[in-house]
Scaffold this active site. Structure first.
Site, PDB file in Angstrom:
ATOM      1  N   HIS A 164      -2.718  -1.747   5.067  1.00  0.00           N
ATOM      2  CA  HIS A 164      -2.494  -1.834   6.513  1.00  0.00           C
ATOM      3  C   HIS A 164      -1.996  -3.261   6.785  1.00  0.00           C
ATOM      4  O   HIS A 164      -2.400  -4.196   6.092  1.00  0.00           O
ATOM      5  CB  HIS A 164      -3.833  -1.590   7.210  1.00  0.00           C
ATOM      6  CG  HIS A 164      -3.793  -1.509   8.697  1.00  0.00           C
ATOM      7  ND1 HIS A 164      -3.644  -2.619   9.500  1.00  0.00           N
ATOM      8  CD2 HIS A 164      -3.903  -0.460   9.549  1.00  0.00           C
ATOM      9  CE1 HIS A 164      -3.665  -2.258  10.765  1.00  0.00           C
ATOM     10  NE2 HIS A 164      -3.812  -0.949  10.830  1.00  0.00           N
ATOM     11  N   GLN A 206     -11.508   2.122   6.468  1.00  0.00           N
ATOM     12  CA  GLN A 206     -11.448   3.585   6.356  1.00  0.00           C
ATOM     13  C   GLN A 206     -12.496   4.124   5.394  1.00  0.00           C
ATOM     14  O   GLN A 206     -12.512   5.329   5.115  1.00  0.00           O
ATOM     15  CB  GLN A 206     -10.044   4.030   5.909  1.00  0.00           C
ATOM     16  CG  GLN A 206      -8.938   3.649   6.876  1.00  0.00           C
ATOM     17  CD  GLN A 206      -8.985   4.426   8.190  1.00  0.00           C
ATOM     18  OE1 GLN A 206      -9.619   5.486   8.296  1.00  0.00           O
ATOM     19  NE2 GLN A 206      -8.327   3.907   9.207  1.00  0.00           N
ATOM     20  N   CYS A 227       0.904   1.169  11.002  1.00  0.00           N
ATOM     21  CA  CYS A 227       0.742  -0.229  10.561  1.00  0.00           C
ATOM     22  C   CYS A 227       0.818  -0.344   9.043  1.00  0.00           C
ATOM     23  O   CYS A 227       0.092  -1.153   8.431  1.00  0.00           O
ATOM     24  CB  CYS A 227      -0.556  -0.839  11.070  1.00  0.00           C
ATOM     25  SG  CYS A 227      -0.634  -0.917  12.849  1.00  0.00           S
ATOM     26  N   LYS A 262     -14.079   2.363  14.724  1.00  0.00           N
ATOM     27  CA  LYS A 262     -13.725   3.504  13.876  1.00  0.00           C
ATOM     28  C   LYS A 262     -14.988   4.204  13.346  1.00  0.00           C
ATOM     29  O   LYS A 262     -14.902   5.182  12.630  1.00  0.00           O
ATOM     30  CB  LYS A 262     -12.884   3.041  12.684  1.00  0.00           C
ATOM     31  CG  LYS A 262     -11.497   2.533  13.075  1.00  0.00           C
ATOM     32  CD  LYS A 262     -10.725   2.135  11.836  1.00  0.00           C
ATOM     33  CE  LYS A 262      -9.535   1.258  12.119  1.00  0.00           C
ATOM     34  NZ  LYS A 262      -8.396   1.944  12.709  1.00  0.00           N
ATOM     35  N   ASP A 266     -10.847  -4.391   2.336  1.00  0.00           N
ATOM     36  CA  ASP A 266     -10.632  -3.813   3.655  1.00  0.00           C
ATOM     37  C   ASP A 266     -11.361  -2.467   3.659  1.00  0.00           C
ATOM     38  O   ASP A 266     -10.910  -1.508   3.025  1.00  0.00           O
ATOM     39  CB  ASP A 266      -9.128  -3.637   3.901  1.00  0.00           C
ATOM     40  CG  ASP A 266      -8.835  -2.992   5.249  1.00  0.00           C
ATOM     41  OD1 ASP A 266      -9.778  -2.462   5.876  1.00  0.00           O
ATOM     42  OD2 ASP A 266      -7.664  -2.994   5.661  1.00  0.00           O
TER      43      ASP A 266
HETATM   44  N1  PLP Z   1      -7.279  -1.790   7.857  1.00  0.00           N
HETATM   45  C1  PLP Z   1      -7.190  -0.457   7.872  1.00  0.00           C
HETATM   46  C2  PLP Z   1      -7.179   0.286   6.569  1.00  0.00           C
HETATM   47  C3  PLP Z   1      -7.107   0.225   9.086  1.00  0.00           C
HETATM   48  O1  PLP Z   1      -7.005   1.558   9.088  1.00  0.00           O
HETATM   49  C4  PLP Z   1      -7.108  -0.522  10.285  1.00  0.00           C
HETATM   50  C5  PLP Z   1      -6.957   0.165  11.587  1.00  0.00           C
HETATM   51  O2  PLP Z   1      -6.230   1.124  11.697  1.00  0.00           O
HETATM   52  C6  PLP Z   1      -7.229  -1.903  10.216  1.00  0.00           C
HETATM   53  C7  PLP Z   1      -7.307  -2.514   8.983  1.00  0.00           C
HETATM   54  C8  PLP Z   1      -7.273  -2.755  11.443  1.00  0.00           C
HETATM   55  O3  PLP Z   1      -8.381  -2.443  12.233  1.00  0.00           O
HETATM   56  P1  PLP Z   1      -8.493  -3.061  13.684  1.00  0.00           P
HETATM   57  O4  PLP Z   1      -7.239  -2.690  14.404  1.00  0.00           O
HETATM   58  O5  PLP Z   1      -9.700  -2.413  14.264  1.00  0.00           O
HETATM   59  O6  PLP Z   1      -8.625  -4.529  13.525  1.00  0.00           O
END
Ligand code: PLP
Length: 420
Positions: free
Chosen positions: A131, A211, A372, A234, A208
């Site tokens: 992401h 998910q 993203c 999430k 990260d």
């Molecule tokens: N990393 C992953 C794998 C994500 O799916 C997301 C959000 O879609 C993020 C990072 C970023 O999360 P946030 O927008 O809550 O900071």
């Protein structure tokens, strides 16, 4: 149990035009059970106060709610409460690590921070499936320090290509940052293997976990990662709250990026000493109601059971994959066997935005675009995809409604072949 808990989520009763709602966009943000909404409201009705500094009863109650949130999160992901630092979201948590390393590389943070210092002789490794939140900060760090940015590629099946792991992650590697689960493909990455390689070369691991934490049992201590990040929103919690988790000795050595009130021990006109973690990363007034509500969300997840949630979503993911395979003209991105209940796909001849709008007209909420993850989409030769992502409140009926609507998309836009 899963059929019963749908009643806990008031938003599932909302109708989209004439249709009931099938919410298949939890990968972007989850819906909230009534108990989480109640904790949030009740906090402002009965306990609202600034934390830590007050001598009055409300301040004590607010502080308890705030600190209990850390205890709840440590219970969910492992480690001690002081290893849980609150941020605005996962994006901020990942930036705090990357920017903290950047500051260390410029000599901030004293001797303790020098363990993080990067220069042109070093490398940072990420993956092609990140992401942007776990990609852009590392790109920026590389540009700022002169370190080389490398990445593990992705195979056609949507898994990390480990062929060159040993040459990509080598003795120059200081940071290895990767996602536990792809937000597009749903692929669960082999964290053990990746961490083992990082340990061989002495690189710091940044996970990260956006998910993974909401969808499966995750133990950061057991995985032996150095830093990890995820977002409350999430995982049934409110927006505006994220978690930066880290090993204590590393958090205490990392220079903070945001400085000011509530994170210092002493301040003189020309110098400041910072508190240890977690406070050193929590400058300014904190999102107390959000933390209190998230503690309730964590309790809810624990009560349902993350093992059970994982199995439930995998079952739904299987229904989606089997159903999509029956519909002509649809290509699923990735086919990893180790996955959560998230499926991204390309509809031949119909742009993802049109797919999303058509599904919405039938009450089915999905995400469209690049999610993203532009490099990953480029890897699969598309600029955008449609993504259905499940959570504990989804059921087989949601999948059926999604599949029936999806089967109508190409005929509706007039791109279905004769006989399809
Ligand atoms: N990393 C992953 C794998 C994500 O799916 C997301 C959000 O879609 C993020 C990072 C970023 O999360 P946030 O927008 O809550 O900071």
């Amino acid at each position: 149990m899963f059929a019963r808990l749908r009643g806990d989520f008031p938003i599932l009763d909302v109708r989209i035009g004439e249709s009931p709602l099938s919410y298949l966009d939890s990968g972007a943000t989850s819906q909230k059970p009534q108990c989480v909404i109640d904790t949030f409201t009740e906090y402002f009705q009965q306990r609202n106060s600034a934390v830590h500094r007050g001598a009055h009863s409300l301040a004590v109650e607010a502080t308890d709610a705030f600190e209990n949130g850390r205890i709840a999160v440590a219970g969910l992901v492992g480690g001690k409460p002081e290893q849980v630092c609150w941020t605005k979201n996962a994006t901020e948590a990942l930036n705090v690590v990357a920017l903290g390393i950047d500051r260390a590389s410029r000599g901030f943070g004293g001797e303790a921070a020098q363990r993080f210092a990067l220069g042109p002789e070093d490398s940072i490794v990420i993956t092609e499936m990140e992401h942007h939140a776990n990609l852009v900060p590392w790109q920026q760090l590389a540009a700022s320090t002169g370190a080389q940015l490398r990445w593990l590629p992705v195979t056609d099946s949507g898994e990390l290509d480990m062929t060159d792991l040993e040459s990509i992650v080598d003795e120059t590697t200081k940071v290895f940052a990767f996602t536990h689960v792809s937000n597009v493909l749903g692929t669960i990455n082999p964290v053990d293997t990746l961490v083992a390689r990082a340990r061989e070369v002495g690189a710091y691991v940044v996970l990260d976990a956006c998910q993974s934490v909401p969808h499966m049992p995750v133990d950061f201590v057991g995985l032996d990662v150095d830093f990890a990040a995820f977002s409350a929103h999430k995982a049934l919690g409110p927006t505006g709250l994220g978690v930066l988790w880290g090993k204590s000795e590393l958090l205490d050595a990392l220079p903070p990026v945001l400085t000011g009130g509530s994170m210092i021990t002493t301040v003189s006109m020309d110098q400041t000493e910072f508190m240890p973690a977690p406070q050193r990363f929590e400058a300014g007034t904190q999102p107390v109601a959000e933390v209190a509500a998230f503690a309730t969300a964590v309790g809810y997840l624990a009560e349902v059971g993350l093992e059970e949630i994982f199995a439930h979503e995998r079952e739904l993911g299987r229904l989606l994959l089997d159903g999509i395979a029956e519909i002509p003209g649809i290509r699923v991105l990735g086919s990893a066997p180790e996955r959560i209940g998230t499926v991204a796909f390309d509809v031949d001849g119909v742009h993802a935005h049109d797919v999303g709008q058509f599904l919405d007209s039938q009450g089915v909420a999905v995400r469209v675009g690049h999610h993203c993850a532009q490099p990953l989409h480029r890897r699969f030769g598309v600029t955008a995809s449609t993504r259905a992502s499940t959570y504990l409140y989804n059921n087989a009926e949601d999948c059926d409604r999604f599949l029936s609507a999806l089967a109508e998309v190409r005929p509706f836009f007039g791109v279905a072949q004769e006989g399809e």
